[in-house]
Design an enzyme around this catalytic site. Structure first.
Site, PDB file in Angstrom:
ATOM      1  N   CYS A  43       0.973  -1.259  -0.042  1.00  0.00           N
ATOM      2  CA  CYS A  43      -0.038   0.044  -0.047  1.00  0.00           C
ATOM      3  C   CYS A  43       0.697   1.334  -0.139  1.00  0.00           C
ATOM      4  CB  CYS A  43      -1.064   0.019   1.040  1.00  0.00           C
ATOM      5  SG  CYS A  43      -0.611   0.948   2.647  1.00  0.00           S
ATOM      6  N   CYS A  85       2.542   2.049   3.100  1.00  0.00           N
ATOM      7  CA  CYS A  85       3.750   1.149   3.451  1.00  0.00           C
ATOM      8  C   CYS A  85       4.931   1.520   2.719  1.00  0.00           C
ATOM      9  CB  CYS A  85       3.271  -0.263   3.165  1.00  0.00           C
ATOM     10  SG  CYS A  85       2.312  -1.103   4.713  1.00  0.00           S
ATOM     11  N   ASP A 138       0.474  16.118   5.344  1.00  0.00           N
ATOM     12  CA  ASP A 138      -0.464  15.626   4.269  1.00  0.00           C
ATOM     13  C   ASP A 138      -0.340  16.218   2.987  1.00  0.00           C
ATOM     14  OD1 ASP A 138      -3.686  14.170   4.319  1.00  0.00           O
ATOM     15  OD2 ASP A 138      -3.204  15.435   2.408  1.00  0.00           O
ATOM     16  N   HIS A 160       1.117  -2.532   8.696  1.00  0.00           N
ATOM     17  CA  HIS A 160      -0.069  -2.397   7.971  1.00  0.00           C
ATOM     18  C   HIS A 160      -1.348  -2.830   8.780  1.00  0.00           C
ATOM     19  CE1 HIS A 160      -2.529  -1.601   4.349  1.00  0.00           C
ATOM     20  NE2 HIS A 160      -3.187  -2.866   4.836  1.00  0.00           N
ATOM     21  N   ASN A 199     -11.175   8.498   8.977  1.00  0.00           N
ATOM     22  CA  ASN A 199     -12.001   7.758   8.126  1.00  0.00           C
ATOM     23  C   ASN A 199     -11.977   6.221   8.159  1.00  0.00           C
ATOM     24  OD1 ASN A 199     -12.776  10.665   7.497  1.00  0.00           O
ATOM     25  ND2 ASN A 199     -11.079  10.808   5.844  1.00  0.00           N
ATOM     26  N   HIS A 216      -4.898   2.271   4.732  1.00  0.00           N
ATOM     27  CA  HIS A 216      -3.891   1.756   5.794  1.00  0.00           C
ATOM     28  C   HIS A 216      -4.187   2.902   6.809  1.00  0.00           C
ATOM     29  CE1 HIS A 216       0.644   1.176   6.978  1.00  0.00           C
ATOM     30  NE2 HIS A 216       0.074   1.905   8.023  1.00  0.00           N
ATOM     31  N   HIS A 246      -5.079   5.692   9.292  1.00  0.00           N
ATOM     32  CA  HIS A 246      -4.154   6.958   9.560  1.00  0.00           C
ATOM     33  C   HIS A 246      -5.109   7.809  10.307  1.00  0.00           C
ATOM     34  CE1 HIS A 246      -5.932   7.059   5.545  1.00  0.00           C
ATOM     35  NE2 HIS A 246      -6.561   8.198   5.872  1.00  0.00           N
ATOM     36  N   HIS A 298      -5.754  11.645  10.902  1.00  0.00           N
ATOM     37  CA  HIS A 298      -5.550  13.192  10.356  1.00  0.00           C
ATOM     38  C   HIS A 298      -5.507  13.935  11.634  1.00  0.00           C
ATOM     39  CE1 HIS A 298      -6.770  12.501   6.182  1.00  0.00           C
ATOM     40  NE2 HIS A 298      -7.458  11.673   6.780  1.00  0.00           N
TER      41      HIS A 298
HETATM   42  P1  5GP Z   1      -8.444   9.267   3.702  1.00  0.00           P
HETATM   43  O1  5GP Z   1      -9.219  10.181   2.595  1.00  0.00           O
HETATM   44  O2  5GP Z   1      -8.054   7.863   3.489  1.00  0.00           O
HETATM   45  O3  5GP Z   1      -8.697   9.485   5.129  1.00  0.00           O
HETATM   46  O4  5GP Z   1      -7.056  10.303   3.601  1.00  0.00           O
HETATM   47  C1  5GP Z   1      -5.819  10.004   2.843  1.00  0.00           C
HETATM   48  C2  5GP Z   1      -5.075  11.288   3.070  1.00  0.00           C
HETATM   49  O5  5GP Z   1      -3.689  10.800   2.137  1.00  0.00           O
HETATM   50  C3  5GP Z   1      -5.546  12.470   1.974  1.00  0.00           C
HETATM   51  O6  5GP Z   1      -5.779  13.286   3.024  1.00  0.00           O
HETATM   52  C4  5GP Z   1      -4.361  12.416   0.999  1.00  0.00           C
HETATM   53  O7  5GP Z   1      -4.177  14.055   0.662  1.00  0.00           O
HETATM   54  C5  5GP Z   1      -3.446  12.085   1.789  1.00  0.00           C
HETATM   55  N1  5GP Z   1      -2.355  11.292   0.812  1.00  0.00           N
HETATM   56  C6  5GP Z   1      -2.605  10.348  -0.144  1.00  0.00           C
HETATM   57  N2  5GP Z   1      -1.384  10.030  -1.113  1.00  0.00           N
HETATM   58  C7  5GP Z   1      -0.498  10.720  -0.440  1.00  0.00           C
HETATM   59  C8  5GP Z   1       1.096  10.585  -0.405  1.00  0.00           C
HETATM   60  O8  5GP Z   1       1.467  10.160  -1.342  1.00  0.00           O
HETATM   61  N3  5GP Z   1       1.669  11.413   0.506  1.00  0.00           N
HETATM   62  C9  5GP Z   1       1.033  12.198   1.416  1.00  0.00           C
HETATM   63  N4  5GP Z   1       1.946  13.047   2.278  1.00  0.00           N
HETATM   64  N5  5GP Z   1      -0.211  11.921   1.592  1.00  0.00           N
HETATM   65  C10 5GP Z   1      -1.041  11.648   0.826  1.00  0.00           C
HETATM   66 ZN    ZN Z   2       0.127  -0.147   4.495  1.00  0.00          ZN
END
Ligand code: 5GP
Ligand code: ZN
Length: 108
Positions: free
Chosen positions: A2, A5, A28, A44, A82, A93, A95, A97
């Protein structure tokens, strides 16, 4: 593997905020507030649904350290995770925020 990862392994670049053996905090790529950090376990785990009390316990301490490092602990911040389709989870994976650095709009 992912995307987060890959990021942990350094295959995708990131701006790191804080790291220890088990967790990583980084900026982010598409910030939704003046400060927008993502906080992840290095192991993971898909989402909060699969989280264990042990990892969550350690992660709590790490998130508090991130808030201290960012200098937002006293002014306040928001934590969001989320979960799944209805929760609009894009990266599979877990996370958290961490949004901060300004007065945030009320959500609930
Ligand atoms: P989700 O919608 O899954 O809660 O949030 C995913 C978050 O990952 C989004 O806020 C998006 O901007 C961030 N994100 C996605 N790809 C990358 C990346 O390659 N690098 C960083 N630093 N953030 C990422
Ligand atoms: Zn992962």
């Amino acid at each position: 593997m992912c995307i987060f990862c890959n990021l942990i392994e350094g295959k995708i670049p990131s701006t790191k905020i804080l790291e220890n053996d088990n967790f990583l905090a980084f900026e982010d790529i598409n910030p939704q507030a003046k400060i927008h950090a993502l906080i992840i376990p290095k192991v993971h785990i898909q989402s909060f649904n699969e989280m264990t009390p042990n990892v969550m316990s350690e992660m709590t301490t790490f998130i508090q350290e991130v808030a201290l490092t960012l200098g937002v602990k006293s002014d306040g911040y928001r934590l969001i995770t989320n979960i799944g389709q209805n929760g609009n989870q894009e990266v599979q994976h877990i996370h958290f925020h961490l949004l901060a650095g300004e007065q945030l709009g009320r959500l609930v």
